[in-house]
Structures are given as structure tokens and as C-alpha cells.
Design a protein around this motif. Structure first.
Motif, mmCIF file in Angstrom:
data_model
loop_
_atom_site.group_PDB
_atom_site.id
_atom_site.type_symbol
_atom_site.label_atom_id
_atom_site.label_comp_id
_atom_site.label_asym_id
_atom_site.label_seq_id
_atom_site.Cartn_x
_atom_site.Cartn_y
_atom_site.Cartn_z
ATOM 1 N N ARG A 112 0.843 -1.214 0.000
ATOM 2 C CA ARG A 112 0.000 0.000 0.000
ATOM 3 C C ARG A 112 0.869 1.252 0.000
ATOM 4 O O ARG A 112 0.468 2.292 0.492
ATOM 5 C CB ARG A 112 -0.915 0.013 1.226
ATOM 6 C CG ARG A 112 -1.785 -1.204 1.428
ATOM 7 C CD ARG A 112 -2.939 -1.232 0.444
ATOM 8 N NE ARG A 112 -3.712 -2.444 0.576
ATOM 9 C CZ ARG A 112 -5.013 -2.475 0.756
ATOM 10 N NH1 ARG A 112 -5.707 -1.363 0.824
ATOM 11 N NH2 ARG A 112 -5.647 -3.625 0.834
ATOM 12 N N ASP A 113 2.087 1.127 -0.564
ATOM 13 C CA ASP A 113 3.056 2.226 -0.490
ATOM 14 C C ASP A 113 3.405 2.827 -1.844
ATOM 15 O O ASP A 113 4.408 3.505 -1.985
ATOM 16 C CB ASP A 113 4.327 1.725 0.191
ATOM 17 C CG ASP A 113 4.994 0.588 -0.582
ATOM 18 O OD1 ASP A 113 4.463 0.161 -1.636
ATOM 19 O OD2 ASP A 113 6.048 0.116 -0.122
ATOM 20 N N GLY A 114 2.592 2.572 -2.851
ATOM 21 C CA GLY A 114 2.871 3.099 -4.187
ATOM 22 C C GLY A 114 3.620 2.124 -5.081
ATOM 23 O O GLY A 114 3.875 2.422 -6.247
ATOM 24 N N THR A 115 3.974 0.947 -4.577
ATOM 25 C CA THR A 115 4.660 -0.076 -5.373
ATOM 26 C C THR A 115 3.700 -0.633 -6.418
ATOM 27 O O THR A 115 2.569 -0.995 -6.104
ATOM 28 C CB THR A 115 5.138 -1.232 -4.461
ATOM 29 O OG1 THR A 115 6.015 -0.702 -3.471
ATOM 30 C CG2 THR A 115 5.833 -2.312 -5.267
ATOM 31 N N HIS A 116 4.150 -0.706 -7.672
ATOM 32 C CA HIS A 116 3.330 -1.279 -8.749
ATOM 33 C C HIS A 116 3.302 -2.801 -8.617
ATOM 34 O O HIS A 116 4.316 -3.415 -8.295
ATOM 35 C CB HIS A 116 3.904 -0.904 -10.114
ATOM 36 C CG HIS A 116 3.782 0.549 -10.444
ATOM 37 N ND1 HIS A 116 4.344 1.542 -9.678
ATOM 38 C CD2 HIS A 116 3.165 1.177 -11.459
ATOM 39 C CE1 HIS A 116 4.073 2.718 -10.208
ATOM 40 N NE2 HIS A 116 3.354 2.521 -11.297
ATOM 41 N N PHE A 117 2.143 -3.427 -8.915
ATOM 42 C CA PHE A 117 2.014 -4.881 -8.857
ATOM 43 C C PHE A 117 0.882 -5.335 -9.772
ATOM 44 O O PHE A 117 0.079 -4.517 -10.233
ATOM 45 C CB PHE A 117 1.775 -5.365 -7.417
ATOM 46 C CG PHE A 117 0.572 -4.759 -6.738
ATOM 47 C CD1 PHE A 117 -0.681 -5.365 -6.834
ATOM 48 C CD2 PHE A 117 0.692 -3.603 -5.996
ATOM 49 C CE1 PHE A 117 -1.788 -4.815 -6.203
ATOM 50 C CE2 PHE A 117 -0.411 -3.047 -5.354
ATOM 51 C CZ PHE A 117 -1.651 -3.658 -5.457
ATOM 52 N N LEU A 118 0.849 -6.627 -10.063
ATOM 53 C CA LEU A 118 -0.256 -7.216 -10.826
ATOM 54 C C LEU A 118 -1.383 -7.546 -9.863
ATOM 55 O O LEU A 118 -1.136 -8.074 -8.771
ATOM 56 C CB LEU A 118 0.184 -8.506 -11.513
ATOM 57 C CG LEU A 118 1.172 -8.373 -12.658
ATOM 58 C CD1 LEU A 118 1.635 -9.752 -13.104
ATOM 59 C CD2 LEU A 118 0.523 -7.635 -13.824
#
Length: 110
Positions: free
Chosen positions: A42-48
């Protein structure tokens, strides 16, 4: 979404049928890097992120998978990656993005 499916006893439906094709929902329970959406960053990290979609007229089901990220202030889907799902909890599972191809780093294919 996983709890929604399990609470309604719909696991067998989603394990055996997705959009007219057999699917392996079991693989979301640990294989292939998929993890419950509750554990997504929930920290702005991109993920699928993936969700099961159902057509109410035909009862066809399929997976929709997108690259998303959570706003680091609110923890909800960033407005730039809203694909019709307004909450992270609308998705069932997530996984980290794969590393880019080595060819791109070596300047190949340009």
C-alpha cells in the motif's frame, strides 16, 4: 473477493469454470507467486492484481489482470490505474511485477 466467493460456497464454480474454459483457481492459493490481496503493498509499489469477472446474462466468468498501485497516502487504488475497480478489495489476488527482460538492459532489439 476470495472471502466473498468462499462465504457463498462458490469455490467449486470458480475452480471448474471461468468464461467457458477450465481454469485453475487453486493456483491462486499459493502457486505462481499469487498472494491474497489483503497482503498487497500500500506504499505506491506497482504490482499485478487479478479479479474474477462474471457476465450476469451468460454466467460466463473470466480473470481480468491489471498493473495497479495503491496511493501511498490513502492505501486505495491510485486514480491513474482505476480499470473499473474502485477498491483494492475488488481484486482477489496480487503478485509482484516480473523483472524486465535482460535484452532491454543490453540494448538489444533497438
Amino acid at each position: 473477493m476470495v472471502s466473498f466467493i468462499r462465504d457463498r460456497g462458490m469455490e467449486a464454480d470458480f475452480r471448474d469454470y471461468c468464461g467457458g474454459w477450465p481454469c485453475r483457481v487453486a493456483s491462486l492459493d499459493g502457486d505462481g507467486g499469487w498472494q491474497p490481496i489483503e497482503t498487497a503493498p500500500r506504499d505506491g509499489t506497482h504490482f499485478l492484481a487479478t479479479a474474477i469477472v462474471r457476465n450476469v446474462k451468460t454466467d460466463a466468468r473470466w480473470w481480468e489482470t491489471y498493473v495497479i498501485w495503491a496511493d501511498d497516502e490513502t492505501g486505495e487504488i491510485h486514480p491513474d490505474c482505476d480499470h473499473g475497480w474502485s477498491s483494492i478489495d475488488d481484486y482477489s489476488h496480487w503478485m509482484p511485477l516480473p523483472a524486465p527482460p535482460d535484452a532491454a538492459l543490453k540494448g538489444e532489439g533497438e
